[in-house]
Design a protein around this motif. Structure first.
Motif, mmCIF file in Angstrom:
data_model
loop_
_atom_site.group_PDB
_atom_site.id
_atom_site.type_symbol
_atom_site.label_atom_id
_atom_site.label_comp_id
_atom_site.label_asym_id
_atom_site.label_seq_id
_atom_site.Cartn_x
_atom_site.Cartn_y
_atom_site.Cartn_z
ATOM 1 N N PRO A 7 0.830 -1.207 0.000
ATOM 2 C CA PRO A 7 0.000 0.000 0.000
ATOM 3 C C PRO A 7 0.859 1.249 0.000
ATOM 4 C CG PRO A 7 0.120 -0.905 2.210
ATOM 5 C CD PRO A 7 0.821 -1.891 1.306
ATOM 6 N N GLY A 8 0.222 2.393 -0.294
ATOM 7 C CA GLY A 8 0.910 3.665 -0.200
ATOM 8 C C GLY A 8 1.175 4.033 1.247
ATOM 9 N N LYS A 9 2.064 5.020 1.423
ATOM 10 C CA LYS A 9 2.424 5.461 2.766
ATOM 11 C C LYS A 9 1.956 6.890 2.989
ATOM 12 C CE LYS A 9 6.483 2.545 3.584
ATOM 13 N NZ LYS A 9 7.920 2.555 3.969
ATOM 14 N N VAL A 10 1.317 7.112 4.129
ATOM 15 C CA VAL A 10 0.795 8.433 4.488
ATOM 16 C C VAL A 10 1.475 8.910 5.768
ATOM 17 C CG1 VAL A 10 -1.253 9.753 5.113
ATOM 18 C CG2 VAL A 10 -1.436 7.909 3.432
ATOM 19 N N LEU A 11 2.013 10.120 5.727
ATOM 20 C CA LEU A 11 2.603 10.744 6.916
ATOM 21 C C LEU A 11 1.680 11.857 7.375
ATOM 22 C CD1 LEU A 11 4.949 11.277 8.908
ATOM 23 C CD2 LEU A 11 5.974 12.756 7.154
ATOM 24 N N VAL A 12 1.251 11.788 8.625
ATOM 25 C CA VAL A 12 0.346 12.789 9.189
ATOM 26 C C VAL A 12 1.094 13.562 10.270
ATOM 27 C CG1 VAL A 12 -1.839 13.203 10.372
ATOM 28 C CG2 VAL A 12 -1.658 11.330 8.719
ATOM 29 N N LEU A 13 1.190 14.861 10.101
ATOM 30 C CA LEU A 13 1.850 15.719 11.086
ATOM 31 C C LEU A 13 0.793 16.336 11.989
ATOM 32 C CD1 LEU A 13 4.391 17.517 8.715
ATOM 33 C CD2 LEU A 13 4.770 15.488 10.129
ATOM 34 N N GLY A 14 0.778 15.923 13.235
ATOM 35 C CA GLY A 14 -0.207 16.413 14.192
ATOM 36 C C GLY A 14 -1.230 15.358 14.507
ATOM 37 N N ALA A 15 -1.408 15.058 15.784
ATOM 38 C CA ALA A 15 -2.348 14.018 16.207
ATOM 39 C C ALA A 15 -3.570 14.627 16.885
ATOM 40 C CB ALA A 15 -1.666 13.026 17.150
ATOM 41 N N GLY A 16 -3.967 15.822 16.401
ATOM 42 C CA GLY A 16 -5.198 16.435 16.885
ATOM 43 C C GLY A 16 -6.380 15.924 16.081
ATOM 44 N N THR A 17 -7.435 16.731 16.033
ATOM 45 C CA THR A 17 -8.648 16.297 15.349
ATOM 46 C C THR A 17 -8.395 16.022 13.869
ATOM 47 O OG1 THR A 17 -10.002 17.592 16.886
ATOM 48 C CG2 THR A 17 -11.038 16.905 14.821
ATOM 49 N N VAL A 18 -7.709 16.942 13.181
ATOM 50 C CA VAL A 18 -7.417 16.758 11.757
ATOM 51 C C VAL A 18 -6.599 15.490 11.553
ATOM 52 C CG1 VAL A 18 -6.089 17.660 9.797
ATOM 53 C CG2 VAL A 18 -7.583 19.178 11.089
ATOM 54 N N GLY A 19 -5.539 15.361 12.330
ATOM 55 C CA GLY A 19 -4.636 14.228 12.161
ATOM 56 C C GLY A 19 -5.294 12.891 12.416
ATOM 57 N N ILE A 20 -6.092 12.818 13.461
ATOM 58 C CA ILE A 20 -6.754 11.547 13.787
ATOM 59 C C ILE A 20 -7.762 11.174 12.710
ATOM 60 C CG2 ILE A 20 -8.407 10.489 15.387
ATOM 61 C CD1 ILE A 20 -6.866 11.852 17.661
ATOM 62 N N GLN A 21 -8.523 12.158 12.220
ATOM 63 C CA GLN A 21 -9.499 11.857 11.171
ATOM 64 C C GLN A 21 -8.800 11.459 9.870
ATOM 65 O OE1 GLN A 21 -12.765 11.566 11.710
ATOM 66 N NE2 GLN A 21 -12.339 12.076 13.842
ATOM 67 N N ALA A 22 -7.694 12.120 9.559
ATOM 68 C CA ALA A 22 -6.933 11.758 8.356
ATOM 69 C C ALA A 22 -6.375 10.348 8.484
ATOM 70 C CB ALA A 22 -5.802 12.760 8.136
ATOM 71 N N ALA A 23 -5.820 10.045 9.643
ATOM 72 C CA ALA A 23 -5.255 8.704 9.858
ATOM 73 C C ALA A 23 -6.338 7.640 9.764
ATOM 74 C CB ALA A 23 -4.562 8.649 11.224
ATOM 75 N N LYS A 24 -7.495 7.947 10.314
ATOM 76 C CA LYS A 24 -8.610 7.001 10.276
ATOM 77 C C LYS A 24 -9.026 6.695 8.838
ATOM 78 C CE LYS A 24 -11.924 7.731 13.229
ATOM 79 N NZ LYS A 24 -13.129 8.322 13.879
ATOM 80 N N MET A 25 -9.137 7.746 8.022
ATOM 81 C CA MET A 25 -9.541 7.567 6.629
ATOM 82 C C MET A 25 -8.472 6.819 5.834
ATOM 83 S SD MET A 25 -12.572 8.764 5.981
ATOM 84 C CE MET A 25 -12.679 9.235 4.259
ATOM 85 N N ALA A 26 -7.215 7.197 6.039
ATOM 86 C CA ALA A 26 -6.122 6.537 5.318
ATOM 87 C C ALA A 26 -6.029 5.065 5.706
ATOM 88 C CB ALA A 26 -4.798 7.250 5.605
ATOM 89 N N ALA A 27 -6.193 4.801 6.997
ATOM 90 C CA ALA A 27 -6.152 3.411 7.454
ATOM 91 C C ALA A 27 -7.306 2.617 6.863
ATOM 92 C CB ALA A 27 -6.200 3.369 8.983
ATOM 93 N N GLY A 28 -8.471 3.277 6.754
ATOM 94 C CA GLY A 28 -9.627 2.603 6.173
ATOM 95 C C GLY A 28 -9.416 2.215 4.725
ATOM 96 N N LEU A 29 -8.601 2.991 4.010
ATOM 97 C CA LEU A 29 -8.277 2.663 2.618
ATOM 98 C C LEU A 29 -7.216 1.582 2.518
ATOM 99 C CD1 LEU A 29 -8.178 6.231 0.977
ATOM 100 C CD2 LEU A 29 -9.880 4.439 0.598
ATOM 101 N N GLY A 30 -6.577 1.278 3.660
ATOM 102 C CA GLY A 30 -5.548 0.243 3.665
ATOM 103 C C GLY A 30 -4.137 0.771 3.569
ATOM 104 N N ALA A 31 -3.963 2.097 3.626
ATOM 105 C CA ALA A 31 -2.621 2.677 3.542
ATOM 106 C C ALA A 31 -1.833 2.409 4.820
ATOM 107 C CB ALA A 31 -2.719 4.188 3.299
ATOM 108 N N HIS A 32 -0.516 2.460 4.700
ATOM 109 C CA HIS A 32 0.351 2.445 5.880
ATOM 110 C C HIS A 32 0.463 3.885 6.361
ATOM 111 C CE1 HIS A 32 4.094 2.684 8.174
ATOM 112 N NE2 HIS A 32 3.931 1.400 8.428
ATOM 113 N N VAL A 33 0.192 4.120 7.650
ATOM 114 C CA VAL A 33 0.103 5.490 8.172
ATOM 115 C C VAL A 33 1.095 5.696 9.304
ATOM 116 C CG1 VAL A 33 -1.417 7.251 9.161
ATOM 117 C CG2 VAL A 33 -2.368 5.515 7.614
#
Length: 366
Positions: free
Chosen positions: A168-194
């Motif tokens: 899978p693709g790799k996603v780097l999320v800077l910040g574990a606040g609301t934006v970061g957690i929602q982004a990580a959740k969506m990316a993980a749902g697609l199967g990406a490595h986060v």
């Protein structure tokens, strides 16, 4: 109180400051509500919907401002609106003053009371009026990032979820606040490595507990960021400092360490951006490329999904609008210290310290 809901005129901003349901509650509390013609059209709410709950429809934005004591908006006023804002107005909207000296000076000159959604706080320090739009933007960051990774629009040509036999693709999320957690959740749902980074270990422990195993946490430092950007396909900037300018975690020289076609989605761009090369873009022209790195920096991302966003925003702003209308801004802020933290500019003076610091103005002026 007389409350005005103008039509948003920022580029491709289709949200509206209040739904018909919210207007109904205000009128039920004996307030007068003026809605500009077609203000809700982009969100799927029509003039007749507002008329049915008792609102008065006015043709022009000038009439709305002239007729109203309090203005309820979504995005910060733009240059065309500056002359419409007067000293008797209370303006309740997203302002993001720290990213715009021109806006700050204009509101100081107006001598209006400017209450910013993004600095109203709950007792626990969270930002209740920013949260729903951060949730939308965080989820959209992956949706948009996945699209711009496609080769026809100059991305790396990576499918985030991969396929059997292909990582899978790799996603780097800077910040574990609301934006970061929602982004990580969506990316993980697609199967990406986060990989999600933050300097708050308590927040990283929380993420580690609630996310699946292919979402890994790492302490945020320049060394670690430089290491991860070399092999990650999509980078999401979701760092927030309350009321202040976002820090530049990715500098211009770092772009050369990324692979061609890497995509950056800087959700923090409305606070100045956490990438040095970020500059606000619009839904009309959302991206630009520097050093073969695709930048997506739309400053009003939730404006692309206005029906969802307007409902989510009214859900949280309405109680505060009612409080301000029922009690007046002074008494409402005296009675609610969390609402008082939303006061940014009052009668020609800055009353939120981080704004003065953003422009290196004297703190004595705060």
């Amino acid at each position: 109180m007389k409350i005005g809901i103008p039509k948003e005129i920022k580029n491709n901003e289709n949200r509206v400051g209040m739904t018909p349901a919210g207007v109904f509650e205000l009128i039920k509390n004996n307030h007068t509500v003026y809605v500009q013609k077609d203000a809700g059209f982009g969100s799927g709410f029509f003039d007749q919907d507002y008329k049915d709950v008792g609102a008065t429809i006015l043709e022009t934005i000038e009439e709305v401002y002239t007729s109203s004591d309090m203005i309820v908006k979504v995005k910060e006023p733009i240059a065309e609106e500056y002359p419409l804002i007067k000293s008797h107005h209370v303006v309740f909207t997203y302002f993001h003053f720290a990213s715009s000296e021109a806006l700050t000076k204009a509101m100081l000159k107006s001598e209006a009371v400017c209450i910013a959604y993004e600095t109203v706080e709950d007792i626990d320090g969270t930002l209740p009026l920013l949260t729903p739009m951060s949730e939308v933007a965080g989820r959209m960051a992956i949706q948009q990032g996945a699209k711009y990774l496609e080769k026809p629009i100059k991305g790396r040509g990576v499918l985030l979820g991969g396929v059997p036999g292909v990582p899978p693709g790799k996603v780097l999320v800077l910040g574990a606040g609301t934006v970061g957690i929602q982004a990580a959740k969506m990316a993980a749902g697609l199967g990406a490595h986060v990989t999600i980074m933050d300097i708050n270990m308590k927040q990283l422990r929380y993420v580690n507990d609630v996310m699946p195993n292919h979402v890994v946490t790492e302490f945020s430092s320049e060394f670690n960021i430089r290491k991860r950007i070399k092999d990650h396909d999509l980078i999401v900037g979701g760092v927030l400092l309350k009321g202040a300018k976002a820090p530049n975690l990715i500098t211009r020289d770092m772009l050369k360490e990324m692979r061609p076609g890497t995509v950056i989605v800087d959700v923090a761009v409305d606070q100045g951006g956490c990438v040095e090369t970020s500059k606000p873009t619009t839904h009309e022209e959302p991206t630009y490329i520097i050093d073969d790195v695709v930048h997506y920096c739309v400053a009003n991302m939730p404006g692309a999904v206005p029906y969802t966003s307007t409902l989510a925003l009214t859900n949280v702003t309405l109680p505060y609008v009612l409080r301000l209308a029922n009690q007046g801004w002074k008494k409402a802020c005296e009675n609610d210290k969390m609402l008082a933290k939303g006061l940014n500019v009052v009668n020609g003076k800055i009353v939120y310290q981080e704004i003065a610091e953003a422009f290196n103005w004297s703190v004595d002026a705060v």
